[in-house]
Design a protein around this motif. Structure first.
Motif, short mmCIF file in Angstrom:
data_model
loop_
_atom_site.label_atom_id
_atom_site.label_comp_id
_atom_site.label_asym_id
_atom_site.label_seq_id
_atom_site.Cartn_x
_atom_site.Cartn_y
_atom_site.Cartn_z
N VAL A 86 -60.21 -76.48 -4.99
CA VAL A 86 -60.59 -77.90 -5.80
C VAL A 86 -60.24 -79.19 -5.26
N LEU A 87 -59.90 -79.16 -4.25
CA LEU A 87 -59.09 -80.50 -3.98
C LEU A 87 -59.17 -80.93 -2.44
N TYR A 88 -59.84 -82.04 -2.42
CA TYR A 88 -59.61 -82.25 -0.67
C TYR A 88 -58.83 -83.43 -0.02
N VAL A 89 -58.50 -84.14 0.64
CA VAL A 89 -57.05 -85.16 1.03
C VAL A 89 -57.85 -85.60 2.07
N ARG A 90 -58.07 -86.59 2.07
CA ARG A 90 -57.94 -87.18 3.72
C ARG A 90 -56.82 -88.52 3.57
N ARG A 91 -55.64 -88.63 4.50
CA ARG A 91 -54.32 -89.35 4.63
C ARG A 91 -54.41 -89.88 5.25
N ARG A 92 -54.31 -91.05 5.37
CA ARG A 92 -54.39 -92.21 7.18
C ARG A 92 -53.38 -92.80 6.78
N ILE A 93 -52.27 -92.92 8.14
CA ILE A 93 -50.87 -93.26 7.74
C ILE A 93 -50.69 -93.90 8.75
N GLN A 94 -50.28 -95.18 8.58
CA GLN A 94 -49.49 -96.04 9.86
C GLN A 94 -49.05 -95.11 11.14
N GLY A 95 -49.15 -95.15 11.96
CA GLY A 95 -48.69 -94.35 13.19
C GLY A 95 -47.56 -94.55 13.54
N GLU A 96 -46.69 -95.85 14.02
CA GLU A 96 -46.02 -96.05 13.81
C GLU A 96 -44.50 -95.86 12.91
N ARG A 97 -45.15 -95.75 11.76
CA ARG A 97 -44.16 -94.76 10.07
C ARG A 97 -43.77 -94.21 10.35
N ALA A 98 -45.13 -92.76 10.72
CA ALA A 98 -44.81 -91.90 10.49
C ALA A 98 -44.28 -90.78 11.30
N ARG A 99 -44.16 -89.19 11.06
CA ARG A 99 -43.06 -88.76 11.35
C ARG A 99 -43.26 -87.49 10.78
N PHE A 100 -43.66 -86.23 11.47
CA PHE A 100 -43.39 -84.76 11.16
C PHE A 100 -42.89 -84.23 11.07
N VAL A 101 -42.23 -83.25 10.62
CA VAL A 101 -40.72 -82.34 11.20
C VAL A 101 -41.26 -81.11 10.24
N LEU A 102 -41.66 -80.12 11.38
CA LEU A 102 -42.69 -79.23 10.68
C LEU A 102 -41.17 -77.67 11.25
N ASN A 103 -40.87 -77.13 9.96
CA ASN A 103 -39.85 -76.34 10.77
C ASN A 103 -40.34 -74.77 10.40
N PHE A 104 -39.68 -73.73 11.42
CA PHE A 104 -40.73 -72.21 11.20
C PHE A 104 -39.83 -71.70 11.94
N ARG A 105 -37.81 -71.70 11.60
CA ARG A 105 -37.16 -70.80 11.06
C ARG A 105 -36.40 -70.72 10.16
N ASP A 106 -36.54 -69.95 9.22
CA ASP A 106 -35.28 -69.75 8.21
C ASP A 106 -34.25 -70.12 8.62
N PRO A 107 -33.64 -71.12 8.38
CA PRO A 107 -31.97 -70.93 9.09
C PRO A 107 -31.32 -70.13 8.66
N GLY A 108 -31.42 -69.51 6.99
CA GLY A 108 -30.16 -68.65 6.80
C GLY A 108 -28.26 -69.06 6.76
N PRO A 109 -27.66 -68.08 6.84
CA PRO A 109 -26.75 -68.55 6.58
C PRO A 109 -26.21 -69.25 7.46
N PRO A 110 -24.91 -69.80 7.34
CA PRO A 110 -24.22 -70.22 8.33
C PRO A 110 -23.84 -69.71 9.51
N LEU A 111 -23.56 -70.14 10.91
CA LEU A 111 -23.13 -69.61 11.99
C LEU A 111 -21.63 -69.25 11.57
N PRO A 112 -20.73 -67.61 11.99
CA PRO A 112 -19.09 -67.93 11.77
C PRO A 112 -18.73 -69.18 12.70
N ARG A 113 -17.91 -69.47 12.68
CA ARG A 113 -16.95 -70.22 13.29
C ARG A 113 -16.12 -69.57 13.84
N THR A 114 -16.47 -69.78 15.17
CA THR A 114 -15.93 -69.24 16.75
C THR A 114 -14.34 -70.09 17.11
#
Length: 142
Positions: free
Chosen positions: A109-137
């Motif tokens: 339905v929609l095509y988008v082309r977005r241009r962002i100033q290079g020095e102002r852009a940062r993309f973070v891709l999270n690939f793992r489900d963080p799940g529950p917090p680890l137990p404290r040791t």
């Protein structure tokens, strides 16, 4: 650049293009170009003026749900038009994010082309489900 009519499965005569600029404070940070079927273009997007969220306005007006089909990232040098809007020299680095959004049944339905100033852009891709917090040791005795 992508063949937009092919990506949306429609002839170019059936498509409308909408340009938008997004700013943070007084500075323009990016430019988005959207191509949508003209029949779905709501009146508030057909005339110049501010729109809070163009994609949400389109989806709500058409009574559809939109999902990402695909997104791609690349880099280009700013052309004269983009450079003027963004207030940077021509050739300045821009990050490009483009892709197709579709209905839940896969209709593009929609095509988008977005241009962002290079020095102002940062993309973070999270690939793992963080799940529950680890137990404290337990701390070791001193």
């Amino acid at each position: 650049m992508v063949d937009v009519p092919f990506a949306l499965g429609r002839p170019v005569a059936d498509l409308s293009r909408v340009e938008s600029v997004f700013s943070i404070g007084p500075e323009s940070w990016g430019i988005s170009t959207y191509w949508v079927p003209s029949a779905l273009l709501p009146r508030e997007l057909a005339a110049p003026g501010p729109v809070e969220n163009l994609v949400r306005t389109l989806a709500d007006s058409a009574g559809i749900t939109l999902e990402y089909d695909w997104r791609a990232f690349s880099a280009i040098g700013a052309d004269i038009g983009d450079a003027d809007i963004l207030g940077v020299p021509a050739g300045s680095p821009l990050l490009v994010r483009e892709g197709v959004s579709c209905t839940p049944d896969g209709e593009p339905v929609l095509y988008v082309r977005r241009r962002i100033q290079g020095e102002r852009a940062r993309f973070v891709l999270n690939f793992r489900d963080p799940g529950p917090p680890l137990p404290r040791t337990p701390t070791s005795p001193a």
